[in-house]
Write an enzyme that holds these catalytic residues in place. Structure first.
Site, PDB file in Angstrom:
ATOM      1  N   GLY A   1       0.817  -1.215   0.000  1.00 39.17           N
ATOM      2  CA  GLY A   1       0.000   0.000   0.000  1.00 39.17           C
ATOM      3  C   GLY A   1       0.849   1.262   0.000  1.00 39.17           C
ATOM      4  O   GLY A   1       0.431   2.298  -0.533  1.00 39.17           O
TER       5      GLY A   1
ATOM      6  N   GLU B   1       1.733   1.753  -3.461  1.00 33.29           N
ATOM      7  CA  GLU B   1       0.513   2.114  -4.200  1.00 33.29           C
ATOM      8  C   GLU B   1       0.186   3.596  -3.996  1.00 33.29           C
ATOM      9  O   GLU B   1      -0.252   4.282  -4.920  1.00 33.29           O
ATOM     10  CB  GLU B   1      -0.656   1.213  -3.756  1.00 33.29           C
ATOM     11  CG  GLU B   1      -0.477  -0.221  -4.259  1.00 33.29           C
ATOM     12  CD  GLU B   1      -1.507  -1.186  -3.714  1.00 33.29           C
ATOM     13  OE1 GLU B   1      -1.623  -1.291  -2.483  1.00 33.29           O
ATOM     14  OE2 GLU B   1      -2.196  -1.839  -4.522  1.00 33.29           O
TER      15      GLU B   1
ATOM     16  N   GLU C   1       2.770  -8.257  -1.715  1.00 32.18           N
ATOM     17  CA  GLU C   1       1.525  -8.835  -1.199  1.00 32.18           C
ATOM     18  C   GLU C   1       1.434 -10.349  -1.365  1.00 32.18           C
ATOM     19  O   GLU C   1       0.858 -11.041  -0.521  1.00 32.18           O
ATOM     20  CB  GLU C   1       0.313  -8.161  -1.866  1.00 32.18           C
ATOM     21  CG  GLU C   1      -0.040  -6.786  -1.309  1.00 32.18           C
ATOM     22  CD  GLU C   1       0.743  -5.648  -1.963  1.00 32.18           C
ATOM     23  OE1 GLU C   1       1.776  -5.921  -2.625  1.00 32.18           O
ATOM     24  OE2 GLU C   1       0.337  -4.492  -1.802  1.00 32.18           O
TER      25      GLU C   1
HETATM   26  C1  3H9 Z   1      -0.614  -4.354   1.641  1.00 29.88           C
HETATM   27  O1  3H9 Z   1      -0.008  -3.325   1.634  1.00 29.88           O
HETATM   28  C2  3H9 Z   1      -1.945  -4.547   0.986  1.00 29.88           C
HETATM   29  C3  3H9 Z   1      -2.322  -3.414   0.084  1.00 29.88           C
HETATM   30  O2  3H9 Z   1      -1.923  -3.683  -1.248  1.00 29.88           O
HETATM   31  C4  3H9 Z   1      -3.808  -3.234  -0.016  1.00 29.88           C
HETATM   32  C5  3H9 Z   1      -4.550  -2.904   1.212  1.00 29.88           C
HETATM   33  C6  3H9 Z   1      -5.979  -2.548   0.931  1.00 29.88           C
HETATM   34  N1  3H9 Z   1       1.986  -4.109   9.072  1.00 29.88           N
HETATM   35  O3  3H9 Z   1      10.470  -6.757   9.512  1.00 29.88           O
HETATM   36  P1  3H9 Z   1      10.871  -5.970  10.690  1.00 29.88           P
HETATM   37  C7  3H9 Z   1       6.182  -4.704  11.952  1.00 29.88           C
HETATM   38  S1  3H9 Z   1      -0.029  -5.719   2.446  1.00 29.88           S
HETATM   39  C8  3H9 Z   1       2.114  -4.194  10.402  1.00 29.88           C
HETATM   40  O4  3H9 Z   1      11.550  -6.683  11.809  1.00 29.88           O
HETATM   41  P2  3H9 Z   1      12.863  -4.524   9.223  1.00 29.88           P
HETATM   42  C9  3H9 Z   1       6.764  -6.078  12.290  1.00 29.88           C
HETATM   43  O5  3H9 Z   1       5.762  -6.987  12.679  1.00 29.88           O
HETATM   44  C10 3H9 Z   1       1.479  -5.172   3.196  1.00 29.88           C
HETATM   45  N2  3H9 Z   1       3.296  -4.376  11.032  1.00 29.88           N
HETATM   46  O6  3H9 Z   1      11.723  -4.678  10.302  1.00 29.88           O
HETATM   47  C11 3H9 Z   1       7.724  -5.730  13.404  1.00 29.88           C
HETATM   48  O7  3H9 Z   1       6.946  -5.562  14.577  1.00 29.88           O
HETATM   49  P3  3H9 Z   1       7.559  -5.897  16.021  1.00 29.88           P
HETATM   50  C12 3H9 Z   1       2.591  -5.125   2.227  1.00 29.88           C
HETATM   51  C13 3H9 Z   1       4.377  -4.469  10.270  1.00 29.88           C
HETATM   52  O8  3H9 Z   1      13.445  -3.166   9.415  1.00 29.88           O
HETATM   53  C14 3H9 Z   1       8.237  -4.351  12.992  1.00 29.88           C
HETATM   54  O9  3H9 Z   1       7.287  -3.837  12.063  1.00 29.88           O
HETATM   55  N3  3H9 Z   1       3.823  -4.799   2.923  1.00 29.88           N
HETATM   56  C15 3H9 Z   1       4.310  -4.385   8.867  1.00 29.88           C
HETATM   57  O10 3H9 Z   1      13.749  -5.713   9.227  1.00 29.88           O
HETATM   58  C16 3H9 Z   1       9.580  -4.380  12.320  1.00 29.88           C
HETATM   59  O11 3H9 Z   1       9.540  -5.297  11.229  1.00 29.88           O
HETATM   60  C17 3H9 Z   1       4.650  -5.735   3.391  1.00 29.88           C
HETATM   61  O12 3H9 Z   1       4.418  -6.926   3.232  1.00 29.88           O
HETATM   62  C18 3H9 Z   1       3.057  -4.199   8.263  1.00 29.88           C
HETATM   63  N4  3H9 Z   1       2.906  -4.087   6.928  1.00 29.88           N
HETATM   64  O13 3H9 Z   1      12.115  -4.564   7.820  1.00 29.88           O
HETATM   65  C19 3H9 Z   1       5.881  -5.244   4.101  1.00 29.88           C
HETATM   66  N5  3H9 Z   1       5.574  -4.522   8.373  1.00 29.88           N
HETATM   67  O14 3H9 Z   1       8.745  -4.965  16.168  1.00 29.88           O
HETATM   68  C20 3H9 Z   1       6.244  -6.145   5.227  1.00 29.88           C
HETATM   69  C21 3H9 Z   1       6.376  -4.673   9.425  1.00 29.88           C
HETATM   70  O15 3H9 Z   1       6.442  -5.647  16.952  1.00 29.88           O
HETATM   71  N6  3H9 Z   1       7.334  -5.617   6.035  1.00 29.88           N
HETATM   72  N7  3H9 Z   1       5.667  -4.628  10.572  1.00 29.88           N
HETATM   73  O16 3H9 Z   1       7.961  -7.337  15.940  1.00 29.88           O
HETATM   74  C22 3H9 Z   1       8.626  -5.770   5.676  1.00 29.88           C
HETATM   75  O17 3H9 Z   1       8.956  -6.302   4.633  1.00 29.88           O
HETATM   76  C23 3H9 Z   1       9.663  -5.297   6.659  1.00 29.88           C
HETATM   77  O18 3H9 Z   1       9.033  -5.122   7.901  1.00 29.88           O
HETATM   78  C24 3H9 Z   1      10.361  -3.972   6.271  1.00 29.88           C
HETATM   79  C25 3H9 Z   1      11.266  -3.522   7.467  1.00 29.88           C
HETATM   80  C26 3H9 Z   1      11.242  -4.209   5.051  1.00 29.88           C
HETATM   81  C27 3H9 Z   1       9.378  -2.888   6.006  1.00 29.88           C
END
Ligand code: 3H9
Length: 684
Positions: free
Chosen positions: A100, A103, A123
Site C-alpha cells: 500500500g 501504491e 503482497e
Molecule cells: C498491503 O499493503 C496490501 C495493500 O496492497 C492493499 C490494502 C488494501 N503491518 O520486519 P521488521 C512490523 S499488504 C504491520 O523486523 P525490518 C513487524 O511486525 C502489506 N506491522 O523490520 C515488526 O513488529 P515488532 C505489504 C508491520 O526493518 C516491525 O514492524 N507490505 C508491517 O527488518 C519491524 O519489522 C509488506 O508486506 C506491516 N505491513 O524490515 C511489508 N511490516 O517490532 C512487510 C512490518 O512488533 N514488512 N511490521 O515485531 C517488511 O517487509 C519489513 O518489515 C520492512 C522492514 C522491510 C518494512
C-alpha cells in the site's frame, strides 16, 4: 502527530511518523485523507512532498488490521484522493515503499528515492494481491513484463533499477528532504506527467499470458496468490481502468479471507517474533566480532561463508596444511558459484575470501569471540576438539558445536566455564539455508544464548531455540516423516506415489527423491549411531537399499534408478523387491492410496510429534516448530507450517484421522498433548 505538516516556501511537506514501519493504520489513512483536503484549500501551496520519519517510507497496509472489520477511510479511496488532488504530490522515499505504501507513491505525480531505498509489491508473500491499484497502475508505468515480475514474485527492486523501469523519476543523493525540495523546484507543475489512468498499459505477444502462467505454475506448487496476481495484471491490460480496479479489488477481498493468506500472515508474524524471544528481554548478547570455525568440510566451509556474508572476519582451522588447503578451496568454490550466479561480483567474492584466515594451530583462536566447531559427528572427536579449544580460547569466548543429533550436554561435560557453551545447528548448505536451531545446555549463560540470536540476525537467518533431545526440533520431526513414508510403502504405496503426493501438497521434493539427492548414507550413519545409543529406528527398506550399495544419485541408484548418471529418477524393480521383502517381514496389509491419504499418513504423525515436542518443552512455541519446518525442510509456507496447518484443519478432525491411522497400525497413538489441546479448544 502521526501525520504532520510543515511549510518550505511554496511547498508543503507532509510527514508520516508511525513507528515501527509507518504502516497504513486507520490513523495514518485518516491523517493523509485530511491532509489532502487541507492542502487543496491552500492557494499558496504549489506542491506537496510526502516523506516519512524513522527507518522507512510507508511499508504497506497494517497487516495486523487484516481479519478485523475494515475502518474508513479505505486505502483504495485514499489513493484516488491523492491521485486526483488539486495539488500535485511527490513521494520522497527512503527505506522501503512496499505494498500500500508503494501504491500511494504510484498515485503521486512524481516519485523520488534515495539510492538505498527499494520499492515493491510483496503482497503475494502474504497470500494476497495488491488491493489499492498496484496491479493496475504498475504496468502503466513500467510495462507489462516488469509488472508481472514485480507483482508475481513480490521481490522489491532498488531505486536505481526502479528508475530504469520507469517506477520512479529521480534518485536522490544526500539528504532526502533537501534533495526532494531541489527536485520539486525543477518540476513543471503546469504540464504534469499523465495520471496512470490516462496512460496505456502496453502490449505483449499473443502467447505472453500462457507462457507467463506456465512459468508460474512450475514454481508456485499450490500457492494461489501469484497466479491471481497475474490474472489481475492481465485484466489491467484488457479492461477499462475502473474495470481493472474492480477486478483487483474483488480478487484482493477473496484472497484476504483465504486459508493461505491467514497461514502466510501467521508465518509473517512468527518470523518477526523469532529473533526477539521474550525470555531474552533485557539480556545483552556477548559481542561477536571475530569467529573461528573448526573444520573446512562442506558444513564448516558453509558456516565460514555465512559468517563472511554477515561481515565477520573468520579464522578457519584444519588439522594439517593439506586439509586446510581443501577447506579453503571448498570456501572459494562456494564463492565462485555465487559469483557466476550474479549474486555478487568477482571482486566482492575475492574480498570475502580474503577475510578468511586459514590456520592449523588453535592458538590462532586466542582472541576469537565465538568458535563454531563443525567436525565429524562423533562424540569423542567433538569432545577432544572442545577440550583443546577450552585451553586456547579466552574464558569468555563462546564455544559452539554444530551438531544435528549429539547431546551438547555430553559434548561439553566437565569442561571449564560451562556457561559459555551451546549448540548452533546450521542446516546444509549453511550459506544458503535460512534456519538456525540454537540449543543451550542447562548451564548456558543468557548472554551467550542471546549472542546466538544476534548471530542469526546478522546472518539473516531465522533463529529458533530448541531443547536437547535426539534431533532437536527439526530432525526429530524429519525422522517421523521418513519412518511414515516407509510405513506407507509397506502398506502398498510406491516411492513415486509418495513423492508425487508430497509435491502436490507443496513440498519442493518428496521424501524419497530428497534422500536420493542428499545420499542415503548420511541417514544410515545416523541410524547406526542411534542404535548404538540403544534406540530403535524404523527404516526397513532404506536399510536394505544401503546394504545393496544404493546410496542415491551419487551411485546412480537409490530409491530410484538413475541410468547413465541421469538426474531424473526412474522407478526401480530392485526397490520394489526390497519393499516386498521388508513387507513380508512386517506383514502389513496392502491397500490403495490416494494423494490425500498419503499426505495424512506422513504429515499428521509429524503434527503429533510436534505436540510432543511442545509438551516436553523442546520447542517453546508452536510457531517455532512451524518456522523450523518451513525454513529447514521446505514445508509449504502458504500452509503456515505443520502446527498451523493442523489448527486450520481442525484439531478434533486431526485427532480423529490420526486415530484411524493408529488403528490400522499406520501411526503411533495420538499423544496426550494433542488430545488435550483438541479437547480444551486451546489449539496451538
Ligand atoms: C498491503 O499493503 C496490501 C495493500 O496492497 C492493499 C490494502 C488494501 N503491518 O520486519 P521488521 C512490523 S499488504 C504491520 O523486523 P525490518 C513487524 O511486525 C502489506 N506491522 O523490520 C515488526 O513488529 P515488532 C505489504 C508491520 O526493518 C516491525 O514492524 N507490505 C508491517 O527488518 C519491524 O519489522 C509488506 O508486506 C506491516 N505491513 O524490515 C511489508 N511490516 O517490532 C512487510 C512490518 O512488533 N514488512 N511490521 O515485531 C517488511 O517487509 C519489513 O518489515 C520492512 C522492514 C522491510 C518494512
Amino acid at each position: 502527530m502521526t501525520v504532520s505538516l510543515t511549510r518550505h516556501g511554496a511547498f508543503a511537506v507532509v510527514c508520516v511518523d508511525h513507528p515501527p514501519v509507518n504502516a497504513l493504520s486507520q490513523a495514518v489513512r485518516q491523517g493523509l485523507w485530511e491532509m489532502v483536503g487541507t492542502l487543496d484549500a491552500l492557494d499558496d501551496v504549489l506542491a506537496v512532498i510526502l516523506i516519512c520519519a524513522g527507518r522507512t517510507f510507508i511499508a504497506g497496509a497494517d497487516v495486523s488490521e487484516f481479519g478485523k472489520p475494515p475502518l474508513e477511510p479505505h486505502l483504495r479511496d485514499l489513493v484516488t484522493r491523492i491521485e486526483t488532488a488539486r495539488k500535485p504530490w511527490i513521494a520522497a522515499i527512503h527505506g522501503s515503499a512496499l505494498g500500500g505504501g508503494f501504491e500511494i507513491a504510484l498515485t503521486c505525480r512524481y516519485r523520488v528515492a534515495l539510492a538505498s531505498a527499494s520499492v515493491g509489491l510483496p503482497e503475494v508473500n502474504l497470500g494476497i494481491v495488491p488491493g489499492a491499484g498496484g496491479t493496475v497502475r504498475t504496468p502503466r508505468f513500467a510495462g507489462i513484463e516488469a509488472a508481472v515480475e514485480l507483482v508475481t514474485t513480490g521481490k522489491p527492486v532498488r531505486a536505481p533499477k526502479a528508475k530504469q523501469m520507469g517506477l520512479i523519476d529521480a534518485v536522490i543523493e544526500g539528504d532526502l528532504l533537501e534533495g526532494s525540495l531541489a527536485f520539486a523546484r525543477t518540476c513543471d507543475f503546469v504540464h504534469l506527467p499523465a495520471l496512470a489512468q490516462d496512460r496505456g498499459s502496453g502490449a505483449v505477444e499473443p502467447d505472453f499470458w500462457t507462457t507467463a502462467e506456465a512459468a508460474l505454475l512450475k514454481c508456485v506448487r499450490g500457492e494461489e496468490a501469484p497466479l491471481r496476481a497475474l490474472a489481475c495484471i492481465k485484466a489491467a491490460t484488457e479492461r477499462s481502468f475502473a474495470g481493472a480496479l474492480a477486478f483487483e479489488r474483488e480478487t484482493f477481498l477473496a484472497l484476504r479471507g483465504s486459508r493461505q493468506a491467514s497461514a502466510m500472515r501467521h508465518v509473517f508474524f512468527c518470523e518477526r517474533a523469532a529473533p526477539r524471544p521474550s525470555e531474552l528481554n533485557g539480556v545483552t548478547p556477548r559481542p561477536v566480532r571475530t569467529v573461528g570455525v573448526i573444520g573446512g568440510g562442506t558444513m564448516g566451509a558453509g558456516i565460514a561463508t555465512a559468517c563472511r556474508d554477515a561481515g565477520l572476519p573468520v579464522i578457519l582451522i584444519e588439522q594439517d596444511p593439506s586439509a586446510l588447503g581443501r577447506g579453503l578451496a571448498n570456501l572459494s568454490r562456494i564463492y565462485d558459484g555465487a559469483g557466476t550466479g550474479g549474486r555478487i561480483s568477482a571482486q566482492q567474492a575475492a574480498d570475502k575470501v580474503r577475510g578468511v584466515t586459514g590456520q592449523t594451530d588453535m592458538a590462532a583462536l586466542a582472541e576469537a569471540d565465538l568458535v563454531i566447531e563443525a567436525v565429524f559427528e562423533d562424540l569423542a572427536v567433538k569432545r577432544d576438539v572442545f577440550a583443546r579449544l577450552a585451553s586456547h580460547c579466552r574464558s569468555d569466548a563462546i564455544l559452539a558445536t554444530n551438531t544435528s543429533y549429539l547431546d551438547p550436554q555430553r559434548i561439553f561435560e566437565g569442561l571449564p566455564h560451562p556457561e559459555r557453551f551451546l549448540a548452533l545447528h546450521f542446516f546444509s548448505p549453511a550459506q544458503v539455508m535460512t534456519l538456525l536451531e540454537i540449543v543451550p545446555t542447562a548451564q548456558t549463560d543468557p548472554s551467550v544464548l542471546a549472542a546466538g540470536f544476534a548471530l542469526a540476525r546478522v546472518m539473516n537467518t531465522i533463529p529458533v531455540r530448541a531443547g536437547i533431545c535426539d534431533g532437536f526440533i527439526g530432525n526429530r520431526m524429519l525422522k517421523v516423516l521418513r519412518a511414515q513414508a516407509e510405513r506407507v510403502l509397506l502398506a502398498g504405496a510406491t516411492p513415486a506415489a509418495v513423492d508425487s503426493a508430497m509435491r502436490a501438497f507443496g513440498q519442493p521434493m518428496g521424501p524419497f527423491e530428497a534422500q536420493d539427492l542428499g545420499g542415503l548414507d548420511i541417514a544410515a550413519f545416523q541410524r547406526q549411531a542411534a542404535r548404538e545409543r540403544g534406540e530403535t529406528i524404523f527404516a526397513p527398506v532404506a536399510e536394505r537399499l544401503v546394504a545393496l550399495g544404493r546410496l542415491g544419485q551419487k551411485t546412480q541408484a537409490g530409491w530410484y534408478d538413475y541410468p547413465g548418471g541421469s538426474r531424473q529418477g526412474q522407478e526401480s524393480a530392485v526397490v520394489a523387491k526390497a519393499i516386498d521383502e521388508a513387507d513380508s517381514a512386517a506383514s502389513v496389509p496392502r491397500r490403495s492410496w490416494s494423494e490425500s491419504q498419503i499426505v495424512d499418513a506422513l504429515v499428521l504423525p509429524v503434527v503429533n510429534e510436534g505436540a510432543r515436542i511442545l509438551a516436553e518443552g523442546i520447542a517453546a512455541r508452536a510457531c517455532d516448530i512451524d518456522l523450523v519446518a518451513i525454513h529447514g525442510y521446505g514445508f509449504p509456507r502458504w500452509l503456515g507450517g505443520p502446527m498451523h496447518w493442523a489448527q486450520a484443519e481442525g484439531l478434533a478432525d486431526v485427532v480423529a484421522r490420526l486415530e484411524t491411522l493408529a488403528a490400522e497400525g499406520l501411526a503411533d497413538p495420538v499423544c496426550d498433548g494433542l488430545r488435550e489441546r483438541s479437547r480444551t479448544g486451546e489449539g496451538f
